[in-house]
Write a protein that holds these residues in place. Structure first.
Motif, PDB file in Angstrom:
ATOM      1  N   ALA A  96       0.809  -1.224   0.000  1.00 26.88           N
ATOM      2  CA  ALA A  96       0.000   0.000   0.000  1.00 26.88           C
ATOM      3  C   ALA A  96       0.841   1.272   0.000  1.00 26.88           C
ATOM      4  O   ALA A  96       0.285   2.366  -0.033  1.00 26.88           O
ATOM      5  CB  ALA A  96      -0.932  -0.006   1.196  1.00 26.88           C
ATOM      6  N   ILE A  97       2.143   1.149   0.002  1.00 26.45           N
ATOM      7  CA  ILE A  97       3.004   2.340  -0.010  1.00 26.45           C
ATOM      8  C   ILE A  97       2.823   3.115  -1.307  1.00 26.45           C
ATOM      9  O   ILE A  97       2.814   4.340  -1.312  1.00 26.45           O
ATOM     10  CB  ILE A  97       4.482   1.950   0.213  1.00 26.45           C
ATOM     11  CG1 ILE A  97       4.671   1.467   1.645  1.00 26.45           C
ATOM     12  CG2 ILE A  97       5.420   3.103  -0.099  1.00 26.45           C
ATOM     13  CD1 ILE A  97       6.047   0.900   1.928  1.00 26.45           C
ATOM     14  N   THR A  98       2.648   2.399  -2.406  1.00 27.95           N
ATOM     15  CA  THR A  98       2.468   3.062  -3.697  1.00 27.95           C
ATOM     16  C   THR A  98       1.034   2.863  -4.182  1.00 27.95           C
ATOM     17  O   THR A  98       0.351   1.920  -3.784  1.00 27.95           O
ATOM     18  CB  THR A  98       3.423   2.486  -4.760  1.00 27.95           C
ATOM     19  OG1 THR A  98       3.104   1.116  -4.972  1.00 27.95           O
ATOM     20  CG2 THR A  98       4.865   2.622  -4.330  1.00 27.95           C
ATOM     21  N   ILE A  99       0.607   3.721  -5.060  1.00 25.88           N
ATOM     22  CA  ILE A  99      -0.740   3.623  -5.621  1.00 25.88           C
ATOM     23  C   ILE A  99      -0.862   2.347  -6.458  1.00 25.88           C
ATOM     24  O   ILE A  99      -1.903   1.693  -6.448  1.00 25.88           O
ATOM     25  CB  ILE A  99      -1.057   4.869  -6.472  1.00 25.88           C
ATOM     26  CG1 ILE A  99      -1.124   6.093  -5.572  1.00 25.88           C
ATOM     27  CG2 ILE A  99      -2.351   4.684  -7.243  1.00 25.88           C
ATOM     28  CD1 ILE A  99      -1.283   7.392  -6.303  1.00 25.88           C
ATOM     29  N   ILE A 100       0.186   1.965  -7.128  1.00 22.49           N
ATOM     30  CA  ILE A 100       0.160   0.767  -7.965  1.00 22.49           C
ATOM     31  C   ILE A 100      -0.038  -0.487  -7.107  1.00 22.49           C
ATOM     32  O   ILE A 100      -0.643  -1.463  -7.544  1.00 22.49           O
ATOM     33  CB  ILE A 100       1.464   0.664  -8.787  1.00 22.49           C
ATOM     34  CG1 ILE A 100       1.545   1.833  -9.755  1.00 22.49           C
ATOM     35  CG2 ILE A 100       1.537  -0.649  -9.544  1.00 22.49           C
ATOM     36  CD1 ILE A 100       2.871   1.971 -10.451  1.00 22.49           C
ATOM     37  N   GLY A 101       0.423  -0.466  -5.881  1.00 20.64           N
ATOM     38  CA  GLY A 101       0.329  -1.630  -5.014  1.00 20.64           C
ATOM     39  C   GLY A 101      -0.997  -1.791  -4.294  1.00 20.64           C
ATOM     40  O   GLY A 101      -1.214  -2.818  -3.637  1.00 20.64           O
ATOM     41  N   PHE A 102      -1.922  -0.817  -4.397  1.00 18.08           N
ATOM     42  CA  PHE A 102      -3.199  -0.922  -3.686  1.00 18.08           C
ATOM     43  C   PHE A 102      -3.996  -2.185  -4.022  1.00 18.08           C
ATOM     44  O   PHE A 102      -4.518  -2.832  -3.116  1.00 18.08           O
ATOM     45  CB  PHE A 102      -4.068   0.310  -3.921  1.00 18.08           C
ATOM     46  CG  PHE A 102      -3.728   1.469  -3.026  1.00 18.08           C
ATOM     47  CD1 PHE A 102      -3.165   1.275  -1.777  1.00 18.08           C
ATOM     48  CD2 PHE A 102      -3.994   2.760  -3.435  1.00 18.08           C
ATOM     49  CE1 PHE A 102      -2.857   2.344  -0.958  1.00 18.08           C
ATOM     50  CE2 PHE A 102      -3.689   3.838  -2.620  1.00 18.08           C
ATOM     51  CZ  PHE A 102      -3.116   3.624  -1.382  1.00 18.08           C
ATOM     52  N   PRO A 103      -4.114  -2.577  -5.300  1.00 18.50           N
ATOM     53  CA  PRO A 103      -4.857  -3.816  -5.577  1.00 18.50           C
ATOM     54  C   PRO A 103      -4.210  -5.046  -4.938  1.00 18.50           C
ATOM     55  O   PRO A 103      -4.911  -5.951  -4.477  1.00 18.50           O
ATOM     56  CB  PRO A 103      -4.832  -3.931  -7.099  1.00 18.50           C
ATOM     57  CG  PRO A 103      -4.538  -2.574  -7.597  1.00 18.50           C
ATOM     58  CD  PRO A 103      -3.737  -1.903  -6.534  1.00 18.50           C
ATOM     59  N   PHE A 104      -2.885  -5.062  -4.872  1.00 12.89           N
ATOM     60  CA  PHE A 104      -2.182  -6.184  -4.249  1.00 12.89           C
ATOM     61  C   PHE A 104      -2.367  -6.158  -2.731  1.00 12.89           C
ATOM     62  O   PHE A 104      -2.500  -7.207  -2.100  1.00 12.89           O
ATOM     63  CB  PHE A 104      -0.708  -6.165  -4.626  1.00 12.89           C
ATOM     64  CG  PHE A 104      -0.488  -6.312  -6.100  1.00 12.89           C
ATOM     65  CD1 PHE A 104      -0.665  -7.530  -6.733  1.00 12.89           C
ATOM     66  CD2 PHE A 104      -0.117  -5.224  -6.875  1.00 12.89           C
ATOM     67  CE1 PHE A 104      -0.479  -7.671  -8.083  1.00 12.89           C
ATOM     68  CE2 PHE A 104       0.069  -5.350  -8.235  1.00 12.89           C
ATOM     69  CZ  PHE A 104      -0.111  -6.579  -8.850  1.00 12.89           C
ATOM     70  N   ALA A 105      -2.404  -4.960  -2.156  1.00 18.67           N
ATOM     71  CA  ALA A 105      -2.662  -4.843  -0.715  1.00 18.67           C
ATOM     72  C   ALA A 105      -4.054  -5.354  -0.387  1.00 18.67           C
ATOM     73  O   ALA A 105      -4.257  -6.038   0.619  1.00 18.67           O
ATOM     74  CB  ALA A 105      -2.507  -3.387  -0.279  1.00 18.67           C
TER      75      ALA A 105
END
Length: 127
Positions: A96-105
Motif C-alpha cells: 500500500a506504499i504506492t498507488i500501484i500496489g493498492f490492488p495487491f494490498a
C-alpha cells in the motif's frame, strides 16, 4: 484483457507462486498426521486463493456457525492463523506504499481474513 487476468499474472510473477508453494508445503506437512488433516485441507484452500486471488471472494457458509467450526477456528487461530494473518497484513502495508500496489494490498487483506479463521468459509468466483 480483463483487469483480473492482468492482476493474477502480475501476482503470480511477483510472488504469488512462492506464497502458493509455502501454503502447499504447510498443507502437506499438516496432512501427514491424522489430527492435522482438517487443518491441512484449510491450508490447501488458502493456497488456491493465494495462487490467483483476483476475481475471487470469500463467503461465509451456513456451516460457519456450527460448534465444530468455531472450535476448529479457535485452534487454527492459536496455532497458525494469527501469525499468517499478521504476515499478510505486513505485506499489505508494504504494497500500500504506492498507488500501484493498492490492488495487491487488497488481495493480501483478503488472504489475511481467510487465514485468520478459514473454517466455515468458501472461495467463490466474483461475478
Amino acid at each position: 484483457m480483463p483487469v483480473r487476468i492482468l492482476g493474477n499474472i502480475l501476482w503470480f510473477i511477483l510472488g504469488g507462486v512462492i506464497i502458493f508453494l509455502y501454503y502447499c508445503l504447510g498443507s502437506i506437512m499438516l496432512c501427514i498426521t491424522i489430527i492435522g488433516i482438517p487443518f491441512g485441507i484449510q491450508c490447501f484452500k488458502i493456497s488456491t486463493m493465494a495462487l490467483m486471488p483476483f476475481g475471487k471472494k470469500v463467503k461465509y457458509t451456513k456451516k460457519s456457525t456450527g460448534v465444530v467450526a468455531i472450535i476448529m477456528n479457535i485452534l487454527w487461530l492459536i496455532f497458525f492463523g494469527f501469525e499468517i494473518a499478521v504476515a499478510h497484513l505486513f505485506f499489505a502495508l508494504i504494497c500500500a506504499i504506492t498507488i500501484i500496489g493498492f490492488p495487491f494490498a487488497k488481495q493480501h487483506i483478503k488472504l489475511a481474513s481467510l487465514a485468520l479463521m478459514p473454517f466455515g468459509k468458501e472461495i467463490i468466483k466474483n461475478t
